[in-house]
Design a protein around this motif. Sequence first.
Motif, PDB file in Angstrom:
ATOM      1  N   GLU A  69       0.867  -1.173   0.000  1.00 26.05           N
ATOM      2  CA  GLU A  69       0.000   0.000   0.000  1.00 26.05           C
ATOM      3  C   GLU A  69       0.908   1.229   0.000  1.00 26.05           C
ATOM      4  OE1 GLU A  69      -3.629   2.179   2.468  1.00 26.05           O
ATOM      5  OE2 GLU A  69      -2.792   0.283   3.205  1.00 26.05           O
ATOM      6  N   LEU A  70       0.781   2.042  -1.051  1.00 25.95           N
ATOM      7  CA  LEU A  70       1.659   3.189  -1.243  1.00 25.95           C
ATOM      8  C   LEU A  70       0.846   4.473  -1.235  1.00 25.95           C
ATOM      9  CD1 LEU A  70       3.755   1.689  -4.177  1.00 25.95           C
ATOM     10  CD2 LEU A  70       4.344   1.666  -1.749  1.00 25.95           C
ATOM     11  N   ARG A  71       1.484   5.547  -0.772  1.00 22.64           N
ATOM     12  CA  ARG A  71       0.832   6.845  -0.745  1.00 22.64           C
ATOM     13  C   ARG A  71       1.803   7.898  -1.264  1.00 22.64           C
ATOM     14  NH1 ARG A  71      -3.744   8.190   2.019  1.00 22.64           N
ATOM     15  NH2 ARG A  71      -3.618   6.201   3.151  1.00 22.64           N
ATOM     16  N   GLY A  72       1.289   8.835  -2.070  1.00 24.19           N
ATOM     17  CA  GLY A  72       2.152   9.875  -2.593  1.00 24.19           C
ATOM     18  C   GLY A  72       1.426  10.731  -3.608  1.00 24.19           C
ATOM     19  N   PRO A  73       2.116  11.699  -4.215  1.00 26.26           N
ATOM     20  CA  PRO A  73       1.506  12.557  -5.232  1.00 26.26           C
ATOM     21  C   PRO A  73       0.975  11.731  -6.388  1.00 26.26           C
ATOM     22  CG  PRO A  73       3.642  13.417  -4.554  1.00 26.26           C
ATOM     23  CD  PRO A  73       3.529  12.053  -3.959  1.00 26.26           C
ATOM     24  N   PRO A  86       8.025  -0.220  -7.770  1.00 26.77           N
ATOM     25  CA  PRO A  86       8.649  -0.465  -6.465  1.00 26.77           C
ATOM     26  C   PRO A  86       9.213  -1.888  -6.422  1.00 26.77           C
ATOM     27  CG  PRO A  86       6.257  -0.538  -6.280  1.00 26.77           C
ATOM     28  CD  PRO A  86       6.567  -0.086  -7.678  1.00 26.77           C
ATOM     29  N   GLY A  87      10.055  -2.155  -5.463  1.00 27.95           N
ATOM     30  CA  GLY A  87      10.661  -3.473  -5.354  1.00 27.95           C
ATOM     31  C   GLY A  87      10.824  -3.893  -3.912  1.00 27.95           C
ATOM     32  N   VAL A  88      10.806  -5.194  -3.691  1.00 26.59           N
ATOM     33  CA  VAL A  88      11.032  -5.768  -2.365  1.00 26.59           C
ATOM     34  C   VAL A  88      12.185  -6.758  -2.486  1.00 26.59           C
ATOM     35  CG1 VAL A  88      10.065  -7.091  -0.459  1.00 26.59           C
ATOM     36  CG2 VAL A  88       8.602  -5.520  -1.739  1.00 26.59           C
ATOM     37  N   VAL A  89      13.280  -6.482  -1.791  1.00 25.91           N
ATOM     38  CA  VAL A  89      14.471  -7.335  -1.856  1.00 25.91           C
ATOM     39  C   VAL A  89      14.841  -7.746  -0.436  1.00 25.91           C
ATOM     40  CG1 VAL A  89      16.852  -7.563  -2.597  1.00 25.91           C
ATOM     41  CG2 VAL A  89      15.278  -6.132  -3.916  1.00 25.91           C
ATOM     42  N   GLY A 105       9.421  -3.965   5.227  1.00 22.85           N
ATOM     43  CA  GLY A 105       9.215  -2.574   5.604  1.00 22.85           C
ATOM     44  C   GLY A 105      10.136  -1.658   4.830  1.00 22.85           C
ATOM     45  N   ASP A 106      10.332  -0.459   5.365  1.00 24.06           N
ATOM     46  CA  ASP A 106      11.139   0.546   4.668  1.00 24.06           C
ATOM     47  C   ASP A 106      12.566   0.061   4.400  1.00 24.06           C
ATOM     48  OD1 ASP A 106       9.068   2.414   4.565  1.00 24.06           O
ATOM     49  OD2 ASP A 106       9.499   3.115   6.590  1.00 24.06           O
ATOM     50  N   ARG A 107      13.055  -0.858   5.239  1.00 19.91           N
ATOM     51  CA  ARG A 107      14.440  -1.302   5.107  1.00 19.91           C
ATOM     52  C   ARG A 107      14.678  -2.103   3.834  1.00 19.91           C
ATOM     53  NH1 ARG A 107      17.103  -5.798   7.109  1.00 19.91           N
ATOM     54  NH2 ARG A 107      15.170  -6.458   8.114  1.00 19.91           N
ATOM     55  N   ASN A 108      13.667  -2.857   3.392  1.00 23.66           N
ATOM     56  CA  ASN A 108      13.868  -3.689   2.205  1.00 23.66           C
ATOM     57  C   ASN A 108      12.867  -3.411   1.083  1.00 23.66           C
ATOM     58  OD1 ASN A 108      11.615  -4.923   3.413  1.00 23.66           O
ATOM     59  ND2 ASN A 108      12.915  -6.452   4.409  1.00 23.66           N
ATOM     60  N   VAL A 109      12.132  -2.299   1.186  1.00 20.57           N
ATOM     61  CA  VAL A 109      11.210  -1.900   0.119  1.00 20.57           C
ATOM     62  C   VAL A 109      11.762  -0.642  -0.548  1.00 20.57           C
ATOM     63  CG1 VAL A 109       8.895  -1.090  -0.448  1.00 20.57           C
ATOM     64  CG2 VAL A 109       9.201  -2.900   1.249  1.00 20.57           C
ATOM     65  N   LYS A 110      11.885  -0.696  -1.853  1.00 20.15           N
ATOM     66  CA  LYS A 110      12.373   0.454  -2.616  1.00 20.15           C
ATOM     67  C   LYS A 110      11.210   1.084  -3.367  1.00 20.15           C
ATOM     68  CE  LYS A 110      16.955  -1.591  -3.332  1.00 20.15           C
ATOM     69  NZ  LYS A 110      17.951  -2.035  -4.342  1.00 20.15           N
ATOM     70  N   VAL A 111      10.972   2.381  -3.126  1.00 18.82           N
ATOM     71  CA  VAL A 111       9.909   3.106  -3.820  1.00 18.82           C
ATOM     72  C   VAL A 111      10.499   4.349  -4.471  1.00 18.82           C
ATOM     73  CG1 VAL A 111       8.075   2.267  -2.311  1.00 18.82           C
ATOM     74  CG2 VAL A 111       9.305   4.344  -1.705  1.00 18.82           C
ATOM     75  N   LEU A 117       5.822   4.128   1.801  1.00 17.34           N
ATOM     76  CA  LEU A 117       5.174   2.849   2.081  1.00 17.34           C
ATOM     77  C   LEU A 117       4.259   2.992   3.294  1.00 17.34           C
ATOM     78  CD1 LEU A 117       4.962  -0.292   1.700  1.00 17.34           C
ATOM     79  CD2 LEU A 117       6.896  -0.452   3.292  1.00 17.34           C
ATOM     80  N   VAL A 118       3.001   2.598   3.136  1.00 17.50           N
ATOM     81  CA  VAL A 118       2.060   2.596   4.249  1.00 17.50           C
ATOM     82  C   VAL A 118       2.119   1.251   4.965  1.00 17.50           C
ATOM     83  CG1 VAL A 118      -0.365   2.817   4.928  1.00 17.50           C
ATOM     84  CG2 VAL A 118       0.560   4.253   3.085  1.00 17.50           C
ATOM     85  N   ARG A 119       2.025   0.177   4.211  1.00 16.72           N
ATOM     86  CA  ARG A 119       2.104  -1.173   4.786  1.00 16.72           C
ATOM     87  C   ARG A 119       2.355  -2.178   3.674  1.00 16.72           C
ATOM     88  NH1 ARG A 119      -4.044  -3.458   5.612  1.00 16.72           N
ATOM     89  NH2 ARG A 119      -5.018  -2.247   3.934  1.00 16.72           N
TER      90      ARG A 119
END
Length: 222
Positions: A69-73, A86-89, A105-111, A117-119
């Motif tokens: 779930e992403l939030r932004g402009p 986005p990517g999850v590694v 979470g933010d540590r392994n999610v690239k946006v 990242l919301v969740r």
Amino acid sequence: MIRPIKWIRDLLFQNLLWKLLSLAIAVVIWALVTTEPELATFANVRLEYKNLPDGLEISSDPVSSVVLELRGPSGALRGMGDGIHPGVVIDMSDAASGERTYSIGDRNVKVMRGVRLVRAIPSEVRFHFEPRRMNTVPVRVRFLGEGQNGYTVANYHVDPPEMEITGPRSRVTRIAAVVADPIDLANATGTSYFHANVFTEDSFVRFLNSPEVVVTVTMKKK
């Protein structure tokens, strides 16, 4: 004192028109960004991993994707449709034999910039790791249509008669043999040669060589 003052004046007023134009463009871009409505969206993202230690295998059912779930402009979110994803590694450098749970979470999610990242759904993924094992097992062949034309199998030979397999230790241990595709003998007489693919029913186990055999079959009259 005159020279430093002249340097400052030149810095401020030299190419003044271009500097004012650049400033105006920057202000317009800032205004557009700050007034752009914020939206939220869900993105289905492929799960990737790195640094899995040598000699270790994933033996649990794979988790291939997660939902973010992403939030932004709105402009930034629309950009995800233009090849910016986005990517999850997950870093598995600390993996060891047994179960290991990884948080997403933010540590392994690239946006992309401006998106947060919301969740993640799920917020955690669990893997089961086992040591890699190799084994050599016999190849079993199956015949179809034998005797329909009055001929039966006198003898047969499989080349190679065994296959090398590898994968998670517990899964490799359970495999006593691998099976070739059925060979149709409905019209076979004399000596015939058949190429057959070999498979294993456990998808976690793979072959170390080409999974194909040549089966030489010699038929005889009933």
